[in-house]
Scaffold this motif. Structure first.
Motif, PDB file in Angstrom:
ATOM      1  N   ASN A 252      17.152  -6.208  31.391  1.00  0.00           N
ATOM      2  CA  ASN A 252      17.466  -5.627  32.693  1.00  0.00           C
ATOM      3  C   ASN A 252      18.743  -4.815  32.624  1.00  0.00           C
ATOM      4  OD1 ASN A 252      15.256  -6.965  33.776  1.00  0.00           O
ATOM      5  ND2 ASN A 252      16.446  -8.793  34.176  1.00  0.00           N
ATOM      6  N   TYR A 253      18.611  -3.551  32.277  1.00  0.00           N
ATOM      7  CA  TYR A 253      19.784  -2.695  32.250  1.00  0.00           C
ATOM      8  C   TYR A 253      19.423  -1.337  32.829  1.00  0.00           C
ATOM      9  CZ  TYR A 253      18.055   0.221  28.501  1.00  0.00           C
ATOM     10  OH  TYR A 253      17.327   1.122  27.774  1.00  0.00           O
ATOM     11  N   THR A 254      20.414  -0.651  33.319  1.00  0.00           N
ATOM     12  CA  THR A 254      20.249   0.720  33.780  1.00  0.00           C
ATOM     13  C   THR A 254      21.478   1.513  33.361  1.00  0.00           C
ATOM     14  OG1 THR A 254      21.236   0.171  35.921  1.00  0.00           O
ATOM     15  CG2 THR A 254      18.848   0.129  35.796  1.00  0.00           C
ATOM     16  N   ILE A 255      21.284   2.813  33.266  1.00  0.00           N
ATOM     17  CA  ILE A 255      22.391   3.723  32.997  1.00  0.00           C
ATOM     18  C   ILE A 255      22.483   4.648  34.203  1.00  0.00           C
ATOM     19  CG2 ILE A 255      23.283   5.531  31.492  1.00  0.00           C
ATOM     20  CD1 ILE A 255      21.657   4.237  29.209  1.00  0.00           C
TER      21      ILE A 255
ATOM     22  N   LYS B 293      24.697   7.593  36.427  1.00  0.00           N
ATOM     23  CA  LYS B 293      25.738   8.628  36.356  1.00  0.00           C
ATOM     24  C   LYS B 293      26.673   8.461  37.547  1.00  0.00           C
ATOM     25  CE  LYS B 293      26.699  13.404  35.692  1.00  0.00           C
ATOM     26  NZ  LYS B 293      26.475  14.380  34.699  1.00  0.00           N
ATOM     27  N   VAL B 294      27.966   8.327  37.241  1.00  0.00           N
ATOM     28  CA  VAL B 294      28.998   8.209  38.278  1.00  0.00           C
ATOM     29  C   VAL B 294      30.040   9.290  37.991  1.00  0.00           C
ATOM     30  CG1 VAL B 294      30.752   6.724  39.303  1.00  0.00           C
ATOM     31  CG2 VAL B 294      28.602   5.720  38.488  1.00  0.00           C
ATOM     32  N   GLY B 295      30.047  10.336  38.809  1.00  0.00           N
ATOM     33  CA  GLY B 295      30.936  11.462  38.541  1.00  0.00           C
ATOM     34  C   GLY B 295      30.515  12.138  37.253  1.00  0.00           C
ATOM     35  N   SER B 296      31.429  12.260  36.315  1.00  0.00           N
ATOM     36  CA  SER B 296      31.098  12.862  35.023  1.00  0.00           C
ATOM     37  C   SER B 296      30.858  11.809  33.944  1.00  0.00           C
ATOM     38  CB  SER B 296      32.224  13.803  34.589  1.00  0.00           C
ATOM     39  OG  SER B 296      33.421  13.061  34.415  1.00  0.00           O
ATOM     40  N   ASP B 297      30.875  10.526  34.313  1.00  0.00           N
ATOM     41  CA  ASP B 297      30.688   9.436  33.359  1.00  0.00           C
ATOM     42  C   ASP B 297      29.345   8.750  33.577  1.00  0.00           C
ATOM     43  OD1 ASP B 297      33.256   9.713  32.182  1.00  0.00           O
ATOM     44  OD2 ASP B 297      34.127   8.596  33.843  1.00  0.00           O
ATOM     45  N   TYR B 298      28.950   7.945  32.595  1.00  0.00           N
ATOM     46  CA  TYR B 298      27.736   7.141  32.689  1.00  0.00           C
ATOM     47  C   TYR B 298      28.141   5.675  32.632  1.00  0.00           C
ATOM     48  CZ  TYR B 298      25.201  11.425  31.998  1.00  0.00           C
ATOM     49  OH  TYR B 298      24.711  12.696  32.146  1.00  0.00           O
ATOM     50  N   VAL B 299      27.595   4.880  33.536  1.00  0.00           N
ATOM     51  CA  VAL B 299      27.919   3.465  33.618  1.00  0.00           C
ATOM     52  C   VAL B 299      26.676   2.666  33.242  1.00  0.00           C
ATOM     53  CG1 VAL B 299      28.643   1.590  35.144  1.00  0.00           C
ATOM     54  CG2 VAL B 299      29.641   3.870  35.412  1.00  0.00           C
ATOM     55  N   VAL B 300      26.834   1.770  32.262  1.00  0.00           N
ATOM     56  CA  VAL B 300      25.749   0.869  31.885  1.00  0.00           C
ATOM     57  C   VAL B 300      25.865  -0.358  32.769  1.00  0.00           C
ATOM     58  CG1 VAL B 300      24.751  -0.538  30.046  1.00  0.00           C
ATOM     59  CG2 VAL B 300      25.749   1.687  29.504  1.00  0.00           C
ATOM     60  N   GLN B 301      24.757  -0.686  33.430  1.00  0.00           N
ATOM     61  CA  GLN B 301      24.722  -1.861  34.286  1.00  0.00           C
ATOM     62  C   GLN B 301      23.719  -2.848  33.704  1.00  0.00           C
ATOM     63  OE1 GLN B 301      23.676  -0.191  38.097  1.00  0.00           O
ATOM     64  NE2 GLN B 301      25.823   0.047  38.658  1.00  0.00           N
ATOM     65  N   ALA B 302      24.117  -4.110  33.606  1.00  0.00           N
ATOM     66  CA  ALA B 302      23.232  -5.187  33.167  1.00  0.00           C
ATOM     67  C   ALA B 302      23.056  -6.129  34.342  1.00  0.00           C
ATOM     68  CB  ALA B 302      23.828  -5.911  31.972  1.00  0.00           C
ATOM     69  N   GLU B 303      21.816  -6.268  34.771  1.00  0.00           N
ATOM     70  CA  GLU B 303      21.511  -7.093  35.934  1.00  0.00           C
ATOM     71  C   GLU B 303      22.404  -6.725  37.112  1.00  0.00           C
ATOM     72  OE1 GLU B 303      21.314 -11.205  34.872  1.00  0.00           O
ATOM     73  OE2 GLU B 303      19.926 -10.808  33.238  1.00  0.00           O
ATOM     74  N   GLU B 304      22.505  -5.435  37.389  1.00  0.00           N
ATOM     75  CA  GLU B 304      23.240  -4.873  38.523  1.00  0.00           C
ATOM     76  C   GLU B 304      24.755  -5.056  38.457  1.00  0.00           C
ATOM     77  OE1 GLU B 304      21.456  -5.986  42.221  1.00  0.00           O
ATOM     78  OE2 GLU B 304      19.440  -5.563  41.488  1.00  0.00           O
ATOM     79  N   ARG B 305      25.297  -5.424  37.302  1.00  0.00           N
ATOM     80  CA  ARG B 305      26.755  -5.521  37.122  1.00  0.00           C
ATOM     81  C   ARG B 305      27.174  -4.437  36.144  1.00  0.00           C
ATOM     82  NH1 ARG B 305      29.124 -11.264  36.305  1.00  0.00           N
ATOM     83  NH2 ARG B 305      30.392 -10.754  38.079  1.00  0.00           N
ATOM     84  N   SER B 306      28.202  -3.689  36.508  1.00  0.00           N
ATOM     85  CA  SER B 306      28.714  -2.642  35.629  1.00  0.00           C
ATOM     86  C   SER B 306      29.435  -3.282  34.456  1.00  0.00           C
ATOM     87  CB  SER B 306      29.671  -1.733  36.398  1.00  0.00           C
ATOM     88  OG  SER B 306      28.979  -1.096  37.446  1.00  0.00           O
TER      89      SER B 306
ATOM     90  N   ARG C 208      23.765   9.679  25.981  1.00  0.00           N
ATOM     91  CA  ARG C 208      23.219   9.341  24.659  1.00  0.00           C
ATOM     92  C   ARG C 208      24.003   8.186  24.030  1.00  0.00           C
ATOM     93  NH1 ARG C 208      22.212  14.222  20.837  1.00  0.00           N
ATOM     94  NH2 ARG C 208      20.479  14.377  22.268  1.00  0.00           N
ATOM     95  N   ARG C 209      25.329   8.214  24.154  1.00  0.00           N
ATOM     96  CA  ARG C 209      26.182   7.133  23.627  1.00  0.00           C
ATOM     97  C   ARG C 209      25.905   5.817  24.365  1.00  0.00           C
ATOM     98  NH1 ARG C 209      28.390   4.666  19.590  1.00  0.00           N
ATOM     99  NH2 ARG C 209      30.463   3.876  19.954  1.00  0.00           N
ATOM    100  N   ALA C 210      25.727   5.893  25.675  1.00  0.00           N
ATOM    101  CA  ALA C 210      25.425   4.703  26.470  1.00  0.00           C
ATOM    102  C   ALA C 210      24.106   4.077  26.006  1.00  0.00           C
ATOM    103  CB  ALA C 210      25.356   5.054  27.950  1.00  0.00           C
ATOM    104  N   ALA C 211      23.094   4.906  25.811  1.00  0.00           N
ATOM    105  CA  ALA C 211      21.795   4.397  25.365  1.00  0.00           C
ATOM    106  C   ALA C 211      21.892   3.778  23.968  1.00  0.00           C
ATOM    107  CB  ALA C 211      20.764   5.519  25.373  1.00  0.00           C
ATOM    108  N   LYS C 212      22.657   4.411  23.082  1.00  0.00           N
ATOM    109  CA  LYS C 212      22.822   3.887  21.719  1.00  0.00           C
ATOM    110  C   LYS C 212      23.524   2.530  21.746  1.00  0.00           C
ATOM    111  CE  LYS C 212      24.719   4.969  17.209  1.00  0.00           C
ATOM    112  NZ  LYS C 212      25.476   5.883  16.379  1.00  0.00           N
TER     113      LYS C 212
END
Length: 68
Positions: free
Chosen positions: A3-6, A8-21, A29-33
């Motif tokens: 359960n994760y999502t990536i 976009k917040v402003g110019s950055d990407y935030v990885v969230q696991a179970e709705e927690r940043s 691409r770096r976030a996905a890797k």
């Protein structure tokens, strides 16, 4: 990680696991890797957990100054 999502917040990407940043990076691409690498690490048991320490080795205590 199931359960994760990536997001976009402003110019950055935030990885969230179970709705927690949990991580903020500049590249999607770096976030996905990093998510893939974390999932691989979680799938394999740690080397320390897999093999217990030999019983004949005593833990080493740190050197303490005289009078402590």
């Amino acid at each position: 990680m199931k359960n994760y999502t990536i997001v976009k917040v402003g110019s950055d990407y935030v990885v969230q696991a179970e709705e927690r940043s949990v991580l903020k990076v500049a590249s999607r691409r770096r976030a996905a890797k990093l998510v893939v690498e974390a999932a691989e690490l979680l799938a394999h048991p740690a080397a320390d957990d897999a093999a217990p320490a030999p019983a004949d080795e005593a833990p080493v205590a740190p050197d303490l100054p005289e009078g402590s």
